[in-house]
Motif scaffolding. Sequence first.
Motif, mmCIF file in Angstrom:
data_model
loop_
_atom_site.group_PDB
_atom_site.id
_atom_site.type_symbol
_atom_site.label_atom_id
_atom_site.label_comp_id
_atom_site.label_asym_id
_atom_site.label_seq_id
_atom_site.Cartn_x
_atom_site.Cartn_y
_atom_site.Cartn_z
ATOM 1 N N PRO A 44 2.948 -9.700 23.013
ATOM 2 C CA PRO A 44 2.670 -11.057 22.536
ATOM 3 C C PRO A 44 2.581 -11.090 21.010
ATOM 4 O O PRO A 44 2.129 -10.114 20.392
ATOM 5 N N HIS A 45 3.036 -12.189 20.415
ATOM 6 C CA HIS A 45 2.962 -12.383 18.973
ATOM 7 C C HIS A 45 2.558 -13.822 18.694
ATOM 8 O O HIS A 45 2.638 -14.675 19.572
ATOM 9 N N MET B 175 3.437 -7.976 10.286
ATOM 10 C CA MET B 175 4.628 -8.788 10.632
ATOM 11 C C MET B 175 4.603 -10.066 9.786
ATOM 12 O O MET B 175 3.780 -10.943 10.023
ATOM 13 N N CYS C 74 2.090 -12.809 11.732
ATOM 14 C CA CYS C 74 1.582 -12.720 13.102
ATOM 15 C C CYS C 74 0.106 -12.338 13.018
ATOM 16 O O CYS C 74 -0.239 -11.342 12.381
ATOM 17 N N ILE D 147 -1.772 -11.184 15.264
ATOM 18 C CA ILE D 147 -2.096 -9.990 16.063
ATOM 19 C C ILE D 147 -1.668 -8.723 15.316
ATOM 20 O O ILE D 147 -2.348 -7.701 15.357
ATOM 21 N N HIS D 148 -0.523 -8.800 14.626
ATOM 22 C CA HIS D 148 -0.001 -7.653 13.863
ATOM 23 C C HIS D 148 0.264 -8.158 12.443
ATOM 24 O O HIS D 148 1.342 -8.682 12.159
HETATM 25 CU CU LIG Z 1 2.795 -9.704 16.490
#
Ligand SMILES: [Cu+2]
Length: 115
Positions: free
Chosen positions: A65-66, A108, A102, A104-105
Motif C-alpha cells: 500500500p502507498h 518515495m 508517500c 508510509i515510505h
Molecule cells: Cu509508499
Amino acid sequence: MLTRITRRALLAFAGGGALFVCAAAGSAQEAPSAQIVIDNFAFQPATLTVRAGTAVTWLNQDEEPHTVMSADPQMSFKSPALDTHDKFTFTFAKPGTYKYFCTIHSHMVGTVVVQ
Ligand SMILES: [Cu+2]
C-alpha cells in the motif's frame, strides 16, 4: 405502411442515440488527464508535466500500500492508503511546481509541474 413508418422512426431514434454517445466520448477525451504509476516503491514518472486543469490519477501497481500527499501547503491533497490497483485522482487547477510523497515510505517522492 404504418409498420414501415414506425420502423423508420425507430431507426432514426437509434441513430440519434449513437450520435449522442459519440459526442459524449469525444468530450471525455478532450478533458486533460494524466497518469502516474506507483511501482517498485517509486512514482513513475518521478516528474510529470501537465497543463493547468489536468486531472492526474495515481495508480498503485505495487504489492504494497502507498499514499499520495502534497508537500506544498498551497496545493493540498492527500489520498487514503491505496492498495494494489487502487487509484487516486487530483485536478491541478493552478500553474506551479508541486512536490508530493508517500506518507508510509517517506523516501518515495514525486513532482507535478503544472504549466
Ligand atoms: Cu509508499
